[in-house]
Each structure stands twice: as C-alpha cells, then as structure tokens.
Design an enzyme around this catalytic site. Structure first.
Site, PDB file in Angstrom:
ATOM      1  N   CYS A  12       1.329   5.720  16.382  1.00  0.00           N
ATOM      2  CA  CYS A  12       1.951   4.714  15.629  1.00  0.00           C
ATOM      3  C   CYS A  12       3.554   4.693  15.801  1.00  0.00           C
ATOM      4  CB  CYS A  12       1.576   4.487  14.238  1.00  0.00           C
ATOM      5  SG  CYS A  12       2.808   5.413  13.154  1.00  0.00           S
ATOM      6  N   ASP A  18      11.278   6.953   3.297  1.00  0.00           N
ATOM      7  CA  ASP A  18      11.020   5.624   3.347  1.00  0.00           C
ATOM      8  C   ASP A  18      12.311   4.607   2.777  1.00  0.00           C
ATOM      9  OD1 ASP A  18       8.494   5.813   4.329  1.00  0.00           O
ATOM     10  OD2 ASP A  18       7.577   5.615   2.158  1.00  0.00           O
ATOM     11  N   ARG A  70       3.451  -5.831   5.101  1.00  0.00           N
ATOM     12  CA  ARG A  70       2.419  -4.773   4.600  1.00  0.00           C
ATOM     13  C   ARG A  70       2.894  -4.310   3.120  1.00  0.00           C
ATOM     14  NH1 ARG A  70       2.698  -0.266   8.469  1.00  0.00           N
ATOM     15  NH2 ARG A  70       1.745   0.760   6.936  1.00  0.00           N
ATOM     16  N   LYS A  72       2.943   0.200  -3.697  1.00  0.00           N
ATOM     17  CA  LYS A  72       2.018   0.146  -2.497  1.00  0.00           C
ATOM     18  C   LYS A  72       1.251   1.718  -2.294  1.00  0.00           C
ATOM     19  CE  LYS A  72       3.186   0.437   1.882  1.00  0.00           C
ATOM     20  NZ  LYS A  72       2.318   1.689   2.645  1.00  0.00           N
ATOM     21  N   ASN A  73       2.034   2.666  -2.334  1.00  0.00           N
ATOM     22  CA  ASN A  73       1.742   3.862  -1.979  1.00  0.00           C
ATOM     23  C   ASN A  73       0.745   4.785  -3.061  1.00  0.00           C
ATOM     24  OD1 ASN A  73       2.547   3.863   0.516  1.00  0.00           O
ATOM     25  ND2 ASN A  73       4.338   5.018   0.540  1.00  0.00           N
ATOM     26  N   ARG A  81       1.780  11.055  14.010  1.00  0.00           N
ATOM     27  CA  ARG A  81       1.213  10.965  12.775  1.00  0.00           C
ATOM     28  C   ARG A  81      -0.323  11.659  12.601  1.00  0.00           C
ATOM     29  NH1 ARG A  81       3.092   6.153   9.140  1.00  0.00           N
ATOM     30  NH2 ARG A  81       2.808   7.451   7.505  1.00  0.00           N
ATOM     31  N   PRO A  82      -0.486  12.692  12.931  1.00  0.00           N
ATOM     32  CA  PRO A  82      -1.930  13.366  13.084  1.00  0.00           C
ATOM     33  C   PRO A  82      -2.301  13.390  11.577  1.00  0.00           C
ATOM     34  CG  PRO A  82      -0.174  15.214  13.362  1.00  0.00           C
ATOM     35  CD  PRO A  82       0.540  13.998  13.066  1.00  0.00           C
TER      36      PRO A  82
HETATM   37  C1  UD1 Z   1       3.037   8.885   3.060  1.00  0.00           C
HETATM   38  C2  UD1 Z   1       3.543   7.421   2.816  1.00  0.00           C
HETATM   39  C3  UD1 Z   1       4.624   6.992   3.767  1.00  0.00           C
HETATM   40  C4  UD1 Z   1       5.769   8.083   3.584  1.00  0.00           C
HETATM   41  C5  UD1 Z   1       5.249   9.477   3.911  1.00  0.00           C
HETATM   42  C6  UD1 Z   1       6.199  10.422   3.712  1.00  0.00           C
HETATM   43  C7  UD1 Z   1       1.495   6.455   1.899  1.00  0.00           C
HETATM   44  C8  UD1 Z   1       0.520   5.702   2.095  1.00  0.00           C
HETATM   45  N1  UD1 Z   1       2.479   6.537   2.896  1.00  0.00           N
HETATM   46  O1  UD1 Z   1       2.554   8.764   4.621  1.00  0.00           O
HETATM   47  O2  UD1 Z   1       5.120   5.808   3.125  1.00  0.00           O
HETATM   48  O3  UD1 Z   1       6.738   7.728   4.623  1.00  0.00           O
HETATM   49  O4  UD1 Z   1       4.143   9.718   2.785  1.00  0.00           O
HETATM   50  O5  UD1 Z   1       6.940  10.377   2.352  1.00  0.00           O
HETATM   51  O6  UD1 Z   1       1.549   7.344   0.779  1.00  0.00           O
HETATM   52  N2  UD1 Z   1       1.515  15.544   9.167  1.00  0.00           N
HETATM   53  C9  UD1 Z   1       1.098  16.359  10.103  1.00  0.00           C
HETATM   54  N3  UD1 Z   1      -0.418  16.408  10.101  1.00  0.00           N
HETATM   55  C10 UD1 Z   1      -1.256  15.995   8.912  1.00  0.00           C
HETATM   56  C11 UD1 Z   1      -0.488  15.115   7.993  1.00  0.00           C
HETATM   57  C12 UD1 Z   1       0.789  14.916   8.244  1.00  0.00           C
HETATM   58  O7  UD1 Z   1       1.436  16.947  11.207  1.00  0.00           O
HETATM   59  O8  UD1 Z   1      -2.318  16.181   8.837  1.00  0.00           O
HETATM   60  C13 UD1 Z   1       2.972  15.372   9.362  1.00  0.00           C
HETATM   61  C14 UD1 Z   1       3.501  14.025   9.590  1.00  0.00           C
HETATM   62  O9  UD1 Z   1       3.276  13.510  10.987  1.00  0.00           O
HETATM   63  C15 UD1 Z   1       4.889  13.980   9.148  1.00  0.00           C
HETATM   64  C16 UD1 Z   1       4.780  14.616   7.835  1.00  0.00           C
HETATM   65  O10 UD1 Z   1       3.761  15.707   8.105  1.00  0.00           O
HETATM   66  O11 UD1 Z   1       5.775  14.385   9.865  1.00  0.00           O
HETATM   67  C17 UD1 Z   1       4.665  14.033   6.644  1.00  0.00           C
HETATM   68  O12 UD1 Z   1       3.580  13.025   6.777  1.00  0.00           O
HETATM   69  P1  UD1 Z   1       2.661  12.496   5.266  1.00  0.00           P
HETATM   70  O13 UD1 Z   1       3.431  13.297   3.944  1.00  0.00           O
HETATM   71  O14 UD1 Z   1       1.271  13.183   5.442  1.00  0.00           O
HETATM   72  O15 UD1 Z   1       2.793  11.051   5.317  1.00  0.00           O
HETATM   73  P2  UD1 Z   1       1.954  10.034   4.915  1.00  0.00           P
HETATM   74  O16 UD1 Z   1       0.959  10.659   3.984  1.00  0.00           O
HETATM   75  O17 UD1 Z   1       1.245   9.446   6.110  1.00  0.00           O
END
Ligand code: UD1
Length: 430
Positions: A117, A309, A401, A22-23, A122-123
């Site tokens: 969420c 995950d 999902r 999925k990811n 999750r910003p």
């Molecule tokens: C992706 C995966 C999700 C997985 C996660 C961590 C997809 C579609 N989803 O989510 O299944 O659980 O990686 O392996 O691939 N953060 C910030 N600012 C930002 C972006 C992230 O502070 O702009 C923080 C997040 O809140 C979190 C951390 O960084 O604490 C990691 O998040 P991130 O790797 O971005 O997760 P996703 O890409 O949303």
C-alpha cells in the site's frame, strides 16, 4: 474524481466539534462479529472507511441498522461466510480486523493478504503468528490467508509482539475473548483505541485487563452478548485542527475531543510556539501565534509518544516555522510522499531514508498537487490553507476515508475551500 480547491491565506476562527475516532470505530464494528446479539455503537464517524467496514459486515451476513447517522446497530446472528474478500481488503487494510472475531467464533476465517500500500508494505505476519500461538493453523491459499482453529476453538496462550502493532493487538484481543483459558499479550499497543475496544468487549461480557498498558490479559469466555458503546473522539482529527489553527494564524475552540489522548502532540506544538489551552476534559482552545513559530525536531513512535498519523500535518507546519527541523519516521517506510508536493508549493524539504529535514520559514504558493494517502492529504489541505493563491488537490478520496465533512467543517471556520468535480476542476485550471 473529486478535487479540493483552496484559496489560502485566511485565518481559521470559531468552534469545531470533533467526530468519533475512525481507528476505534473500525475494530469496534469488527467486534460485533463476536456475538449473535445486537451491539449498538454511537459516535461512529461518517467516513468512507466505516462505510467499507459496514459493507464487509453486511457481506458476511450481519444486519446493520443506522437509526441515526452516527449510530450503528449490528446483529451478526446469521453469519455464513467467513471471508474478507480482496476487493475490500485492497481498499481498506483494516478489513483484516474481521479475522480475529471470525476465527474465534466460527473456528475459521479467510482474508486476502493486504497488498503493498502507499505507505509501505504493511504485512500482517504478527497477527498470524499470534493466532498460531492461540492454536490456529494458518496457510496461504491463492493469495488468501486461511486460518482454522482445530476443534473449532482457540486456546489461550502467551503471545508476544516483536513490534508494537495496533490492529494486531486488537485482532488478538478480540480472538482471545472467546478462546478457552487465559491469554496474555506482551508488548501490546497502548493507543487509546485499544482501551476503547477493550471497554466495548468488556461490556459484551469479555474479561480483559490491562488495556492501555503493554501487558494485556484476557480470560476467555464461552459467549459474548449485547452491548451499547460510544466511540471515543478522533485524536488525529483533533491534532489536525490544532495544526490548522496554527498554520493559518487562527483561533479555534475545539470541542468533543479528549486532550489526554494527544498529550505528546500538544506538548510538541507548544514547544513550537502554538498556544494551546486545555479548557476542560473535552475542550481545547488554540491561538496562534504571538511570536514566530520555532522549528523543533520530532520522531514518530508508538503511543503515548508522537503518532505517525500526525507526522505529515506536522511537516506542513514546520514549513512555516523558523529554522530547520528533523522529522524521523520510525513506524512506516515510504511515509513522506507529501514532502514532494509540499516542495512544489515552495517548501524546502530534503529526505534521506526515514529522515526529513525541513528548512523554514518558506513562502507557500498554491499549486495543483496530488494526495497520496489519508494523512498526506490532510497535510496538503493544511499547506493549501496557508498558501498564497489557489491550490487544487487531486485524489481527495484518500481524505474522505478518514475525515468527516472536512470541507464543511473548514468552511464553517472561514476557510475558502470547495469540493469540485473533475470537469469543474478542468475549467478552473484553464
Ligand atoms: C494502525 C492505524 C494507523 C496508524 C498505525 C500506527 C488503524 C485502523 N490504523 O495501523 O492509522 O498509522 O496503527 O499507529 O488503527 N507490522 C508488521 N507486521 C504486522 C503488523 C504490523 O511488520 O503483522 C509493522 C507495520 O508494517 C508497521 C508497524 O508494524 O511498520 C506498526 O503497524 P501497526 O501498528 O500494525 O499499524 P496498523 O495497525 O496497520
């Protein structure tokens, strides 16, 4: 709202085929927005998030054909809208992956700010900061993030992620593919899904090196073109089925997977006492368990370490292991919502901040429980399979999902699980 009814206590046995990741499919579908030519993706899992992503592409003006259930042919020739609307972003945060491609190809993009969420705030500040480094202006207008590239084109730059971000790295990789000049992403995420996306982009004509390491370089090109690509197998679905075999004392052959993508998970589960054999590059066999499972501590970290995950599924397993284990969640705040449901089934879990202590082994008893997010739901299904009696899991739309045909797959392995509608569930309760 559908529910799952599970009658636990049956060991899972047989062969299971893993679906596409999925990811990986989510960013690869977003990448189709980078070209007016046809991009064909195979092994796209049939799950709700991918249906949402397809809808987003169609709303923007792309044509999406599915000649087979797992094949998507996308032609994004007539894109006239550059916006991921709130109603889609709120159901699936990965809609923000449209931002990079739209900004790079059309010089403008608008996406609703993802709200809070279930697994934390999750910003997307890190995505936006990187776009600014590529020369975009970013503003907040009525709850939407609006990004524009002055003169319609992004400019290659040095970008640095203060925190490793998977979709952030993907968004910037896609955007930089059509930027003018060279971009370097420092502290990039190293997940296999990043490598898969880079492989697709390179087939489309991008010039990306270093995907899978913490430094990625991208030489921008003027245009990207048609490509055909097969999505990698889902490593989290693979890990979930390994735990399913372990928690039910079963024996599974897991096909169509890539064991090298989940080394940290395999290593940890072996420490616990699960017998896992890498049969070949795409097959694993799991057998459980000659001896009692032993509790082991785990901390979630970015790839290649133990993935967040798999944390919820691992917690379910630890309720069935001897001794106490400490589980530390470092990626997301508020990602222990499955714990209180497991406790209702008889688990002994205490939570303090980002640390959970699970004391095992406790007997699990079926109960009505509530799924709170995608991976939490998987953990509750696993607990239900191990529990004595009937478990009724509400809000299973979360599991839809990201897990393709989970009920059918588990039933084929001998599990007693069925999907029931709300009315049927009322009858079961009474
Ligand atoms: C992706 C995966 C999700 C997985 C996660 C961590 C997809 C579609 N989803 O989510 O299944 O659980 O990686 O392996 O691939 N953060 C910030 N600012 C930002 C972006 C992230 O502070 O702009 C923080 C997040 O809140 C979190 C951390 O960084 O604490 C990691 O998040 P991130 O790797 O971005 O997760 P996703 O890409 O949303």
């Amino acid at each position: 709202m559908d529910k799952f009814l599970i009658r636990g206590g049956r060991p899972l046995k047989g062969t299971i085929k893993i679906s596409g990741a999925k990811n990986s499919a989510l960013p690869c579908l977003a990448a189709t927005l980078l070209t007016s030519e046809t991009v064909t993706l195979h092994n796209v899992p049939y799950v709700k998030d991918l249906i949402t992503q397809r809808r987003l592409l169609e709303d923007l003006g792309a044509t999406v054909l599915t000649p087979e259930l797992h094949t998507h042919k996308v032609k994004a020739a007539n894109i006239e809208i550059y916006e991921a609307p709130y109603e889609l972003v709120k159901t699936m945060r990965a809609s923000v992956l449209a931002l990079g491609p739209l900004l790079a190809r059309f010089g403008q993009a608008k996406v609703s700010l993802p709200g809070g969420c279930a697994i934390g705030t999750r910003p997307i500040d890190l995505h936006l900061k990187a776009f600014e480094q590529l020369g975009a202006t970013v503003s907040l207008e009525a709850g939407d993030v609006v990004a524009r590239a002055p003169k319609g084109k992004l400019i290659g730059a040095e970008t640095f992620f203060e925190k490793v971000s998977v979709t952030g790295t993907e968004n910037v990789m896609m955007a930089a593919s059509l930027a003018k000049g060279k971009t370097t992403i420092h502290n990039a995420a190293r997940e296999p899904e990043i490598e898969d996306l880079a492989e697709l982009l390179n087939k489309m004509g991008a010039k990306i090196r270093g995907a899978g390491t913490e430094t990625i370089t991208i030489e921008g090109v003027n245009d990207l073109g048609e490509a055909e690509h097969t999505i990698i197998p889902d490593r989290i679905e693979t890990g979930t089925f390994i735990v399913a075999a372990a928690i039910t004392n079963g024996e599974l052959e897991i096909k169509n997977c890539q064991p090298k993508h989940l080394e940290a998970v395999i290593e940890k589960l072996r420490e616990v006492g699960v017998e896992i054999k890498v049969v070949d590059e795409t097959t694993l066999s799991v057998k459980c368990c000659e001896k009692d499972l032993q509790s082991k501590d785990v901390t979630t970290e970015p790839h290649p370490l133990f993935p967040t995950d798999m944390q919820a599924q691992y917690m379910a397993l630890m309720t069935q292991a001897e001794g106490a284990s400490t589980i530390v969640e470092t990626i997301f705040e508020n990602r222990f919502m499955h714990a209180s449901e497991l406790v209702r089934m008889g688990a002994d879990i205490s939570i303090s901040g980002n640390t959970a202590i699970v004391k095992g082994k406790t007997k699990l008893t079926g109960a009505p429980i509530l799924a709170s997010d995608l991976r939490a739901s998987a953990s509750l299904v696993l607990a239900g399979l191990a529990a004595e009696g009937e478990t009724l899991i509400d809000r299973v739309y979360h599991i839809d999902r990201g897990y393709e045909n989970i009920v059918k797959k588990l039933r084929n392995l001998g599990a007693d699980i069925e999907r029931v509608t709300s009315e049927m569930a009322e009858t079961v309760k009474n």
